[in-house]
Design an enzyme around this catalytic site. Structure first.
Site, PDB file in Angstrom:
ATOM      1  N   GLY A  22       4.461   7.206  -1.485  1.00  0.00           N
ATOM      2  CA  GLY A  22       5.806   6.724  -1.744  1.00  0.00           C
ATOM      3  C   GLY A  22       6.863   7.140  -0.748  1.00  0.00           C
ATOM      4  N   GLY A  23       6.488   7.734   0.364  1.00  0.00           N
ATOM      5  CA  GLY A  23       7.484   8.151   1.355  1.00  0.00           C
ATOM      6  C   GLY A  23       8.273   6.979   1.905  1.00  0.00           C
ATOM      7  N   LYS A  24       7.570   5.938   2.340  1.00  0.00           N
ATOM      8  CA  LYS A  24       8.249   4.764   2.885  1.00  0.00           C
ATOM      9  C   LYS A  24       8.892   3.954   1.765  1.00  0.00           C
ATOM     10  CE  LYS A  24       4.830   4.711   6.570  1.00  0.00           C
ATOM     11  NZ  LYS A  24       3.963   5.702   5.896  1.00  0.00           N
TER      12      LYS A  24
ATOM     13  N   CYS B 255       0.880  -1.184   0.000  1.00  0.00           N
ATOM     14  CA  CYS B 255       0.000   0.000   0.000  1.00  0.00           C
ATOM     15  C   CYS B 255       0.911   1.226   0.000  1.00  0.00           C
ATOM     16  CB  CYS B 255      -0.903   0.007   1.226  1.00  0.00           C
ATOM     17  SG  CYS B 255      -1.743  -1.557   1.561  1.00  0.00           S
ATOM     18  N   ALA B 256       1.477   1.545  -1.162  1.00  0.00           N
ATOM     19  CA  ALA B 256       2.684   2.370  -1.201  1.00  0.00           C
ATOM     20  C   ALA B 256       2.465   3.877  -1.295  1.00  0.00           C
ATOM     21  CB  ALA B 256       3.564   1.931  -2.374  1.00  0.00           C
TER      22      ALA B 256
ATOM     23  N   ASP C 286       1.720  -1.198   4.960  1.00  0.00           N
ATOM     24  CA  ASP C 286       1.398   0.059   5.638  1.00  0.00           C
ATOM     25  C   ASP C 286      -0.082   0.295   5.365  1.00  0.00           C
ATOM     26  OD1 ASP C 286       2.119   2.449   7.112  1.00  0.00           O
ATOM     27  OD2 ASP C 286       1.836   3.528   5.231  1.00  0.00           O
TER      28      ASP C 286
ATOM     29  N   CYS D 205      -0.923   4.417  10.872  1.00  0.00           N
ATOM     30  CA  CYS D 205      -0.792   5.729  11.513  1.00  0.00           C
ATOM     31  C   CYS D 205      -2.000   5.983  12.400  1.00  0.00           C
ATOM     32  CB  CYS D 205      -0.616   6.837  10.475  1.00  0.00           C
ATOM     33  SG  CYS D 205      -1.875   6.868   9.177  1.00  0.00           S
TER      34      CYS D 205
END
Length: 447
Positions: free
Chosen positions: A263-265, A259-260, A332, A385
């Site tokens: 794209g931060g992670k 679950c990208a 995520d 989160c």
């Protein structure tokens, strides 16, 4: 009065957010860039928008005795009043005459003279009468709800989950301004070098307490400038920077980011990979436009050589990839976002109790789908989160109960977390380190 002052723009943004259910941070960035606001005006606008949303219930409680027909009041008029009262109550250095004058002028420009007279009359009555006393609210849950501007169901839930002391600490924190934080792109630069470059402009910038590649300041607009545009750093909250290290990624790993977007992670995990040694991240999102966003971020941060983004529902991963395909998997997961109440304060008003269990079903479905694609001995990190057990500990417990081939492992950390009370998991609350609330669990697939 120029119609593009920070106060005017704040009312426009607040009205649009209420109408479209959009996120405040996205709306702010768009307006700041479109109007080319200087740092001072951008900072004041940001303070107004976040402040009004954060304290919405409290502001409405203060205004209620002076509004005779609340149901007939247009939303934009209410936003003018909220913005004015927020400045009166929460900002020390704003002259009252400036607040009254601009509120009246905004009402006149957006409506007509009659509306401006109504706005002036309400503000004058409030000024003469003083603020209604919050202690007049007898029910303690209702009082906390109004005082901290959090729905009553959520106050009651957090009280049951955390106890009274932690509840008060958490509620007091979520309405404080969120810190500005960045992640240094270690592919192209170092933390020390970026700190030295940016400190003249952001003099309170300092290394993160919890993330080795993070820098944090109390405020400021970090998402601009030559270093940002060149991809030397990106904007990311400190707590989410703990996710990539938890996977213990090796240079040649095949990694799935289920679950990208945005794209931060993904781009953080990519800094551990080497394309020449076969390392690659398969980054998924269900929406095409978000896939493009992942690709854009990967390109800006110089990791496009190890990132392959594609549109796919994570619940269908097993149809696309075979058994034991990946060395590492990150889920995520889509969640309620209740850990983001400082950064996206509108979240607390839009969530309902039923959302927690509905999201849990989606979270478990994603974990069930990706599990067979992990190699024996591989690591799966589950993160959210949010700060509620229904989406965190309960999800992990249910998954492990249904998948005995997985075992829980302690989350690897680069820096110690003195405030983490959820070992072997990581559960960070917003009041622990003044960050977003976040949950991380690590699972290993055994034979």
């Amino acid at each position: 009065m120029p119609n593009k002052t920070p106060r005017y723009l704040a009312v426009e943004i607040l009205t649009a957010i209420a109408k479209q259910n959009s996120y405040s941070n996205l709306a702010l960035d768009q307006v700041i860039n479109k109007n080319r606001l200087n740092p001072q005006d951008a900072g004041f606008l940001t303070q107004l928008v976040y402040g009004v949303i954060q304290h919405e219930y409290t502001l409405d409680y203060y205004l209620a005795p002076f509004i005779q027909k609340p149901k007939k009041m247009d939303n934009w008029v209410r936003q003018v009043l909220r913005t004015a009262v927020y400045q009166q109550v929460y900002l020390d250095r704003v002259p009252e005459h400036a607040i009254f004058y601009e509120a009246t002028e905004i009402a006149k420009k957006m409506g007509h003279a009659g509306v401006s007279k109504l706005v002036t009359a309400i503000l004058r009555q409030l000024q003469r009468s003083g603020l209604p006393d919050l202690n007049a609210i007898a029910d303690p849950i209702e009082r906390l709800s109004v005082q901290y501007s959090v729905p009553q169901w959520l106050v009651a839930k957090l009280q049951a989950d955390l106890g009274d002391d932690k509840l008060e600490s958490l509620l007091a924190t979520i309405n404080q301004p969120a810190n500005a934080s960045l992640r240094v792109n270690t592919r192209v630069n170092t933390v020390d070098a970026i700190l030295a470059e940016l400190q003249p402009q952001f003099n309170d910038l300092q290394p993160s307490q919890i993330a080795k590649v993070g820098l944090v300041a109390q405020g400021g607009h970090l998402a601009s400038g030559a270093l940002f545009e060149a991809g030397d750093y990106t904007i990311q909250d400190e707590s989410s920077m703990l996710v990539a290290p938890s996977l213990d990624i090796q240079p040649g790993d095949q990694v799935l980011d289920a679950c990208a977007a945005p794209g931060g992670k993904t781009t953080h995990m990519a800094t551990y990979l080497d394309a020449q040694r076969g390392g690659q991240i398969t980054a998924l999102d269900i929406h095409d436009h978000k896939v493009r966003l992942i690709e854009q971020n990967a390109k800006r941060l110089h990791v496009e050589d190890v990132v392959s983004a594609q549109a796919l529902d994570a619940r269908k991963v097993g149809e696309q990839f075979g058994e034991a395909h990946f060395d590492k998997i990150l889920v995520d997961a889509p969640c309620s976002g209740l850990g983001l109440m400082r950064r996206k304060p509108e979240i607390k008003y839009s969530r309902q109790p039923a959302d927690l269990m509905n999201l849990q079903r989606i979270q478990l479905a994603i974990l069930d789908a990706v599990a067979p694609t992990l190699k024996v001995g591989g690591r799966l990190t589950y993160s959210t989160c949010t700060i509620v057990p229904e989406e965190n500990q309960q999800v992990v417990a249910a998954f492990v109960a249904n998948h005995p081939e997985f075992e829980i492992e302690p989350v690897p950390l680069e820096l110690p977390l003195a405030q983490n009370q959820a070992s072997p998991f990581v559960q960070i609350y917003p009041d622990d380190y003044q960050t977003d609330g976040f949950f991380i669990a690590c699972l290993k697939r055994r034979a």
